[in-house]
Motif scaffolding. Sequence first.
Motif, PDB file in Angstrom:
ATOM      1  N   LEU A 146      16.115  37.263  11.153  1.00  0.00           N
ATOM      2  CA  LEU A 146      15.392  36.143  10.546  1.00  0.00           C
ATOM      3  C   LEU A 146      15.669  36.015   9.050  1.00  0.00           C
ATOM      4  N   ALA A 147      16.697  36.690   8.569  1.00  0.00           N
ATOM      5  CA  ALA A 147      16.987  36.719   7.139  1.00  0.00           C
ATOM      6  C   ALA A 147      17.340  35.354   6.561  1.00  0.00           C
ATOM      7  N   CYS A 148      17.764  34.408   7.392  1.00  0.00           N
ATOM      8  CA  CYS A 148      18.152  33.084   6.887  1.00  0.00           C
ATOM      9  C   CYS A 148      16.934  32.185   6.632  1.00  0.00           C
ATOM     10  N   LEU A 149      15.749  32.651   6.973  1.00  0.00           N
ATOM     11  CA  LEU A 149      14.525  31.855   6.798  1.00  0.00           C
ATOM     12  C   LEU A 149      13.667  32.439   5.691  1.00  0.00           C
ATOM     13  N   THR A 150      12.911  31.562   5.029  1.00  0.00           N
ATOM     14  CA  THR A 150      11.947  32.032   4.032  1.00  0.00           C
ATOM     15  C   THR A 150      10.742  32.613   4.763  1.00  0.00           C
ATOM     16  N   GLU A 151       9.895  33.327   4.047  1.00  0.00           N
ATOM     17  CA  GLU A 151       8.677  33.876   4.645  1.00  0.00           C
ATOM     18  C   GLU A 151       7.818  32.752   5.231  1.00  0.00           C
ATOM     19  N   GLU A 152       7.727  31.639   4.507  1.00  0.00           N
ATOM     20  CA  GLU A 152       6.936  30.495   4.988  1.00  0.00           C
ATOM     21  C   GLU A 152       7.533  29.934   6.279  1.00  0.00           C
ATOM     22  N   GLU A 153       8.846  29.810   6.312  1.00  0.00           N
ATOM     23  CA  GLU A 153       9.503  29.295   7.524  1.00  0.00           C
ATOM     24  C   GLU A 153       9.315  30.237   8.703  1.00  0.00           C
ATOM     25  N   VAL A 154       9.354  31.546   8.457  1.00  0.00           N
ATOM     26  CA  VAL A 154       9.131  32.522   9.525  1.00  0.00           C
ATOM     27  C   VAL A 154       7.719  32.368  10.077  1.00  0.00           C
ATOM     28  N   ALA A 155       6.728  32.257   9.195  1.00  0.00           N
ATOM     29  CA  ALA A 155       5.343  32.095   9.635  1.00  0.00           C
ATOM     30  C   ALA A 155       5.168  30.795  10.415  1.00  0.00           C
ATOM     31  N   ASP A 156       5.781  29.715   9.943  1.00  0.00           N
ATOM     32  CA  ASP A 156       5.705  28.424  10.623  1.00  0.00           C
ATOM     33  C   ASP A 156       6.364  28.502  12.001  1.00  0.00           C
ATOM     34  N   LEU A 157       7.514  29.134  12.076  1.00  0.00           N
ATOM     35  CA  LEU A 157       8.205  29.298  13.361  1.00  0.00           C
ATOM     36  C   LEU A 157       7.366  30.122  14.326  1.00  0.00           C
ATOM     37  N   ALA A 158       6.772  31.195  13.828  1.00  0.00           N
ATOM     38  CA  ALA A 158       5.925  32.034  14.682  1.00  0.00           C
ATOM     39  C   ALA A 158       4.758  31.226  15.248  1.00  0.00           C
ATOM     40  N   ASP A 159       4.122  30.416  14.424  1.00  0.00           N
ATOM     41  CA  ASP A 159       3.019  29.574  14.896  1.00  0.00           C
ATOM     42  C   ASP A 159       3.489  28.600  15.970  1.00  0.00           C
ATOM     43  N   LYS A 160       4.610  27.968  15.746  1.00  0.00           N
ATOM     44  CA  LYS A 160       5.140  27.002  16.726  1.00  0.00           C
ATOM     45  C   LYS A 160       5.524  27.691  18.030  1.00  0.00           C
ATOM     46  N   LEU A 161       6.143  28.848  17.943  1.00  0.00           N
ATOM     47  CA  LEU A 161       6.520  29.575  19.158  1.00  0.00           C
ATOM     48  C   LEU A 161       5.293  30.079  19.910  1.00  0.00           C
ATOM     49  N   ASP A 162       4.250  30.481  19.182  1.00  0.00           N
ATOM     50  CA  ASP A 162       2.999  30.881  19.833  1.00  0.00           C
ATOM     51  C   ASP A 162       2.406  29.712  20.620  1.00  0.00           C
ATOM     52  N   ARG A 163       2.413  28.519  20.020  1.00  0.00           N
ATOM     53  CA  ARG A 163       1.908  27.326  20.712  1.00  0.00           C
ATOM     54  C   ARG A 163       2.745  27.015  21.939  1.00  0.00           C
ATOM     55  N   LEU A 164       4.059  27.106  21.805  1.00  0.00           N
ATOM     56  CA  LEU A 164       4.952  26.832  22.924  1.00  0.00           C
ATOM     57  C   LEU A 164       4.748  27.852  24.042  1.00  0.00           C
ATOM     58  N   ALA A 165       4.623  29.118  23.694  1.00  0.00           N
ATOM     59  CA  ALA A 165       4.391  30.163  24.699  1.00  0.00           C
ATOM     60  C   ALA A 165       3.075  29.925  25.439  1.00  0.00           C
ATOM     61  N   ALA A 166       2.031  29.545  24.716  1.00  0.00           N
ATOM     62  CA  ALA A 166       0.749  29.256  25.358  1.00  0.00           C
ATOM     63  C   ALA A 166       0.881  28.070  26.314  1.00  0.00           C
ATOM     64  N   HIS A 167       1.617  27.065  25.902  1.00  0.00           N
ATOM     65  CA  HIS A 167       1.847  25.892  26.759  1.00  0.00           C
ATOM     66  C   HIS A 167       2.625  26.289  28.010  1.00  0.00           C
ATOM     67  N   VAL A 218      14.381  52.755  17.633  1.00  0.00           N
ATOM     68  CA  VAL A 218      13.320  52.076  16.880  1.00  0.00           C
ATOM     69  C   VAL A 218      13.857  51.591  15.540  1.00  0.00           C
ATOM     70  N   GLU A 219      14.583  52.443  14.855  1.00  0.00           N
ATOM     71  CA  GLU A 219      15.152  52.046  13.560  1.00  0.00           C
ATOM     72  C   GLU A 219      16.165  50.918  13.729  1.00  0.00           C
ATOM     73  N   GLY A 220      16.969  50.990  14.773  1.00  0.00           N
ATOM     74  CA  GLY A 220      17.925  49.923  15.053  1.00  0.00           C
ATOM     75  C   GLY A 220      17.230  48.603  15.310  1.00  0.00           C
ATOM     76  N   ARG A 221      16.131  48.636  16.060  1.00  0.00           N
ATOM     77  CA  ARG A 221      15.363  47.414  16.321  1.00  0.00           C
ATOM     78  C   ARG A 221      14.785  46.843  15.034  1.00  0.00           C
ATOM     79  N   ARG A 222      14.241  47.716  14.203  1.00  0.00           N
ATOM     80  CA  ARG A 222      13.654  47.246  12.933  1.00  0.00           C
ATOM     81  C   ARG A 222      14.713  46.600  12.051  1.00  0.00           C
ATOM     82  N   ALA A 223      15.875  47.228  11.971  1.00  0.00           N
ATOM     83  CA  ALA A 223      16.963  46.667  11.162  1.00  0.00           C
ATOM     84  C   ALA A 223      17.401  45.318  11.736  1.00  0.00           C
ATOM     85  N   PHE A 224      17.514  45.250  13.056  1.00  0.00           N
ATOM     86  CA  PHE A 224      17.887  43.991  13.691  1.00  0.00           C
ATOM     87  C   PHE A 224      16.860  42.907  13.390  1.00  0.00           C
TER      88      PHE A 224
END
Length: 160
Positions: free
Chosen positions: A119-140, A108-114
């Motif tokens: 996603l460390a190369c992205l800003t918090e805003e970019e992470v949220a935007d990516l999550a929204d886009k991936l959610d839409r793609l998964a639904a499609h 569990v700790e290894g997964r959390r660290a991973f």
Amino acid sequence: MRQTDSHDDPSVEQRILHDLGYFGFFLHLHRGGRSGKQPVLVRLLAAGGTMPQRELQESLPITSASLSELLAKLEAEGLVTRLRSRTDRRQQTIALTEAGRARAREAVEGRRAFERRALACLTEEEVADLADKLDRLAAHWRALEAEHTTKKGEAACNKR
């Protein structure tokens, strides 16, 4: 250096699908996959350390034969024990040993660290935007899968 024409350059769709394939491989390799020893241990830990074998099998994308083999290996390593139900001798409860709990916590700790590093190369805003886009793609893609399944079912009915 060779010249390329537009037919040699991958389309943006091809690049995205290629990258998604790589991401799947990368996640499986570095996050522990969805089946195997680590996910079984983590699932048991999340359930409080014990779980009926049938319930464990239903919660994982693994066949009952594969799970039985995996549990035998985990038991041989001293990470789980199998206990027969007192009310139904056909049923077994799987329990983490102390060593199994420790290994599951490490996973569990290894997964959390991973997840933090992945996603460390992205800003918090970019992470949220990516999550929204991936959610839409998964639904499609789920809708496409449902459509495909329906067409396969209709084709099978028409063959009768």
